[in-house]
Motif scaffolding. Sequence first.
Motif, PDB file in Angstrom:
ATOM      1  N   ARG A 199      58.005  27.816  28.540  1.00 52.10           N
ATOM      2  CA  ARG A 199      59.108  27.847  29.497  1.00 52.10           C
ATOM      3  C   ARG A 199      59.180  26.512  30.218  1.00 52.10           C
ATOM      4  NH1 ARG A 199      58.220  29.731  35.427  1.00 52.10           N
ATOM      5  NH2 ARG A 199      56.064  29.090  35.826  1.00 52.10           N
ATOM      6  N   LEU A 200      60.288  26.308  30.917  1.00 51.70           N
ATOM      7  CA  LEU A 200      60.454  25.156  31.788  1.00 51.70           C
ATOM      8  C   LEU A 200      60.105  25.572  33.203  1.00 51.70           C
ATOM      9  CD1 LEU A 200      63.707  23.337  30.601  1.00 51.70           C
ATOM     10  CD2 LEU A 200      61.367  22.484  30.470  1.00 51.70           C
ATOM     11  N   ALA A 201      59.092  24.962  33.752  1.00 49.75           N
ATOM     12  CA  ALA A 201      58.643  25.261  35.120  1.00 49.75           C
ATOM     13  C   ALA A 201      59.054  24.115  36.030  1.00 49.75           C
ATOM     14  CB  ALA A 201      57.135  25.462  35.142  1.00 49.75           C
ATOM     15  N   ARG A 202      59.010  24.391  37.302  1.00 48.12           N
ATOM     16  CA  ARG A 202      59.418  23.393  38.303  1.00 48.12           C
ATOM     17  C   ARG A 202      58.207  22.968  39.127  1.00 48.12           C
ATOM     18  NH1 ARG A 202      65.154  24.627  41.047  1.00 48.12           N
ATOM     19  NH2 ARG A 202      64.878  22.366  41.380  1.00 48.12           N
ATOM     20  N   HIS A 203      58.209  21.702  39.450  1.00 44.40           N
ATOM     21  CA  HIS A 203      57.164  21.177  40.319  1.00 44.40           C
ATOM     22  C   HIS A 203      57.419  21.626  41.753  1.00 44.40           C
ATOM     23  CE1 HIS A 203      55.052  18.640  37.452  1.00 44.40           C
ATOM     24  NE2 HIS A 203      56.218  18.222  36.984  1.00 44.40           N
ATOM     25  N   ASP A 204      56.360  21.558  42.534  1.00 43.62           N
ATOM     26  CA  ASP A 204      56.470  21.937  43.939  1.00 43.62           C
ATOM     27  C   ASP A 204      56.859  20.749  44.814  1.00 43.62           C
ATOM     28  OD1 ASP A 204      55.793  24.484  43.267  1.00 43.62           O
ATOM     29  OD2 ASP A 204      53.653  24.192  43.620  1.00 43.62           O
ATOM     30  N   ASP A 205      57.247  19.663  44.202  1.00 45.84           N
ATOM     31  CA  ASP A 205      57.613  18.505  44.997  1.00 45.84           C
ATOM     32  C   ASP A 205      59.015  18.673  45.587  1.00 45.84           C
ATOM     33  OD1 ASP A 205      59.067  18.352  42.718  1.00 45.84           O
ATOM     34  OD2 ASP A 205      58.277  16.423  42.041  1.00 45.84           O
ATOM     35  N   ALA A 206      59.427  17.705  46.316  1.00 45.19           N
ATOM     36  CA  ALA A 206      60.729  17.782  46.983  1.00 45.19           C
ATOM     37  C   ALA A 206      61.867  17.705  45.993  1.00 45.19           C
ATOM     38  CB  ALA A 206      60.840  16.661  48.033  1.00 45.19           C
ATOM     39  N   ALA A 207      61.688  16.985  44.893  1.00 51.36           N
ATOM     40  CA  ALA A 207      62.768  16.851  43.910  1.00 51.36           C
ATOM     41  C   ALA A 207      62.927  18.103  43.080  1.00 51.36           C
ATOM     42  CB  ALA A 207      62.498  15.642  43.018  1.00 51.36           C
ATOM     43  N   GLY A 208      61.862  18.835  42.934  1.00 55.49           N
ATOM     44  CA  GLY A 208      61.936  20.044  42.130  1.00 55.49           C
ATOM     45  C   GLY A 208      62.202  19.761  40.665  1.00 55.49           C
ATOM     46  N   SER A 209      61.487  18.795  40.108  1.00 53.71           N
ATOM     47  CA  SER A 209      61.679  18.405  38.717  1.00 53.71           C
ATOM     48  C   SER A 209      61.104  19.463  37.781  1.00 53.71           C
ATOM     49  CB  SER A 209      61.030  17.041  38.455  1.00 53.71           C
ATOM     50  OG  SER A 209      59.644  17.098  38.771  1.00 53.71           O
ATOM     51  N   TRP A 210      61.550  19.374  36.525  1.00 53.80           N
ATOM     52  CA  TRP A 210      61.157  20.355  35.512  1.00 53.80           C
ATOM     53  C   TRP A 210      60.137  19.737  34.552  1.00 53.80           C
ATOM     54  CZ3 TRP A 210      63.362  25.259  35.810  1.00 53.80           C
ATOM     55  CH2 TRP A 210      64.482  25.393  36.635  1.00 53.80           C
ATOM     56  N   PHE A 211      59.261  20.610  34.036  1.00 50.45           N
ATOM     57  CA  PHE A 211      58.282  20.181  33.030  1.00 50.45           C
ATOM     58  C   PHE A 211      57.988  21.355  32.100  1.00 50.45           C
ATOM     59  CE2 PHE A 211      55.814  22.087  36.400  1.00 50.45           C
ATOM     60  CZ  PHE A 211      54.794  22.750  35.760  1.00 50.45           C
ATOM     61  N   PRO A 212      57.648  21.118  30.826  1.00 49.10           N
ATOM     62  CA  PRO A 212      57.315  22.192  29.890  1.00 49.10           C
ATOM     63  C   PRO A 212      55.953  22.793  30.229  1.00 49.10           C
ATOM     64  CG  PRO A 212      57.999  20.215  28.713  1.00 49.10           C
ATOM     65  CD  PRO A 212      57.752  19.815  30.144  1.00 49.10           C
ATOM     66  N   GLU A 213      55.844  24.086  30.012  1.00 54.11           N
ATOM     67  CA  GLU A 213      54.589  24.811  30.267  1.00 54.11           C
ATOM     68  C   GLU A 213      54.352  25.796  29.118  1.00 54.11           C
ATOM     69  OE1 GLU A 213      52.837  26.464  34.329  1.00 54.11           O
ATOM     70  OE2 GLU A 213      54.298  27.860  33.450  1.00 54.11           O
ATOM     71  N   ARG A 214      53.155  25.723  28.587  1.00 51.16           N
ATOM     72  CA  ARG A 214      52.791  26.637  27.494  1.00 51.16           C
ATOM     73  C   ARG A 214      51.853  27.709  28.010  1.00 51.16           C
ATOM     74  NH1 ARG A 214      48.621  25.027  22.875  1.00 51.16           N
ATOM     75  NH2 ARG A 214      47.281  25.677  24.616  1.00 51.16           N
ATOM     76  N   TRP A 215      52.182  28.957  27.641  1.00 53.48           N
ATOM     77  CA  TRP A 215      51.355  30.094  28.013  1.00 53.48           C
ATOM     78  C   TRP A 215      50.582  30.561  26.782  1.00 53.48           C
ATOM     79  CZ3 TRP A 215      53.142  34.039  32.142  1.00 53.48           C
ATOM     80  CH2 TRP A 215      53.690  33.375  33.226  1.00 53.48           C
ATOM     81  N   THR A 216      49.315  30.898  27.009  1.00 56.52           N
ATOM     82  CA  THR A 216      48.491  31.482  25.945  1.00 56.52           C
ATOM     83  C   THR A 216      48.344  32.969  26.241  1.00 56.52           C
ATOM     84  OG1 THR A 216      47.277  29.407  25.638  1.00 56.52           O
ATOM     85  CG2 THR A 216      46.265  31.427  24.770  1.00 56.52           C
ATOM     86  N   LEU A 217      48.879  33.790  25.335  1.00 60.03           N
ATOM     87  CA  LEU A 217      48.884  35.248  25.520  1.00 60.03           C
ATOM     88  C   LEU A 217      47.911  35.969  24.602  1.00 60.03           C
ATOM     89  CD1 LEU A 217      52.754  35.802  25.753  1.00 60.03           C
ATOM     90  CD2 LEU A 217      51.127  35.398  27.619  1.00 60.03           C
ATOM     91  N   GLY A 218      47.376  35.278  23.611  1.00 60.38           N
ATOM     92  CA  GLY A 218      46.523  35.941  22.627  1.00 60.38           C
ATOM     93  C   GLY A 218      45.091  36.124  23.062  1.00 60.38           C
ATOM     94  N   GLY A 219      44.653  35.520  24.164  1.00 61.84           N
ATOM     95  CA  GLY A 219      43.268  35.622  24.591  1.00 61.84           C
ATOM     96  C   GLY A 219      43.036  36.824  25.476  1.00 61.84           C
ATOM     97  N   PRO A 220      41.812  36.940  25.971  1.00 65.35           N
ATOM     98  CA  PRO A 220      41.504  38.070  26.868  1.00 65.35           C
ATOM     99  C   PRO A 220      42.272  37.993  28.177  1.00 65.35           C
ATOM    100  CG  PRO A 220      39.665  36.530  26.764  1.00 65.35           C
ATOM    101  CD  PRO A 220      40.627  36.100  25.713  1.00 65.35           C
TER     102      PRO A 220
END
Length: 544
Positions: free
Chosen positions: A31-52
């Motif tokens: 998904r595209l997540a947003r930084h907590d900075d003032a600009a609120g820029s976007w960055f890609p984020e990968r989730w791992t769901l197959g683990g415990p």
Amino acid sequence: MTICATEGAAAPTRPHHATLTIAADGSYAARLARHDDAAGSWFPERWTLGGPEPYAVPLQGTQPEEPDSALLPLADGRVLIARRVADRFAVSLLYPAGPGTGELLLGAVEAPELTLLPPAPDGTRGYALAPAADRTTLWLLHGGAGGPERVAEIPGRCSGGAWLDRAGRLLALDREWAGRTKAVTVDLARGGETGPLLQITEDSNDRLLLADPDSGLLLVRSDAPGQDRIGWGVLGSHLPVRFPECLYPAGATVTPFAMQPRQMLAPESCAVAFRVDGAHGTWLGVWRPSVRQLRQFPAPRGWLTGAGLWTAGGELLLPHTTAAEPCGVARLRMALPPVTPEPAARRERTAEPERRPVGPLRAVVPERAVRAAAPARPARTVEPPQAAWTVEPARAAVPVAAAPARRPWQLVGPLLPVRQPPAGVRTWTRVGVPAGAPAAVRVALPAEVPPRADTEAATGAEGDAGAGPVGGPDAAPNAAPNAAPYAAPEVVHGGGIVPDRAEIDNRSTSSAQPPGAEPEPRRSAEHPPLCRPVPLQQAPLAAR
């Protein structure tokens, strides 16, 4: 089955941006997540769901991403990203590389618009649609020989997308053509050959929302009932599409986003998860065709709206993010109620073509003269089974006469060893057997019994047992033929126990008795008596 969960999915004509896209095997998501900075820029984020435990890895580069960048997670952990750069789209692969992010540039696609399709079933290929005014180009962005490849050009403007098989050969698209939108299939193994998939009526707009390759369950959206509604059908079935009333709640809009997999040939048992949008917010709905009711549940806090995954065991995974838990998955396992018949007033309606009045009926004129049918022959009267099959009354059994008791075997006199008789005692022996043969049994007459007068004259008479003429060394050669014979005991070869003469047929089943030998003819000139001894080698065989 998973699908790209989107915001505003209730309006299918608007462009969508996926909040979270899950890989085909459910191991990763992006998904595209947003930084907590003032600009609120976007960055890609990968989730791992197959683990415990689920966890997230940021894949940020040297510069922030645009909010319209599209992500597609692959089964190997890499994430495909398509960025708009001027009049083209740059396609790259992102992956974790130590503390930073690695990037592999695949190429660029020149198109005014590019839409990523759901992940292919094998998890290694990535496809995209580049729609234009009168045609749509299907692109293979990753998984080919090298770089993006043009697969096929499809007439009309296409959108949507769902896979119909596990091999990733048949792709379903919604094609807008001649003012109508119909679902079509694209055969990738035949160079993108297209064919119709869904057409409820000729004038209706029929779109495909979700498809499960295992059970064949299809969820469609069509205006054939008179307004835009959600219905369901089975791939390859001749039954019409049904539009349940429960999927048309008042004051709310439902959008399917996940189907339960591995329900082989059981489409009515396949559970479907819905996103329900109403005036009071967004919540969760679960439905399956056999239950015929939409069960509604509150959504977990921080749910990434419209994202989820069904497991084969019937567990629904809902990813969510909060300040306390930036990467979390809520698990919802529910026991669906048994199948109950729906009331007649709320039965699902089937889309049917509009009924139009027809013109007056015309008489049918036969092409040739019709022959008159021959009169039917009268039917034969069939005898009823009760009269045809009569059972005679049982008759009294006739008693069977009891068999007479068998008489026991009797001894014919005492058995004595063979010895020379004393002088003056006559002996009787069977004619034709030498005097010294061991098979003959000689019976000595007691000396005190005076010989009868008629015995002297009966020397040449035959016996009553069928034996031949008898005679001894002192037998008179000229005995009277009509003299009464002497009742001499029968001689049995091989033993001294013989059956009683009075009972020849004693109904014995132990062994058959041999018939008596044919009597020798009386003395005559043609048959002289045998008076001389015969050697044992030349003696005739006795009857056994």
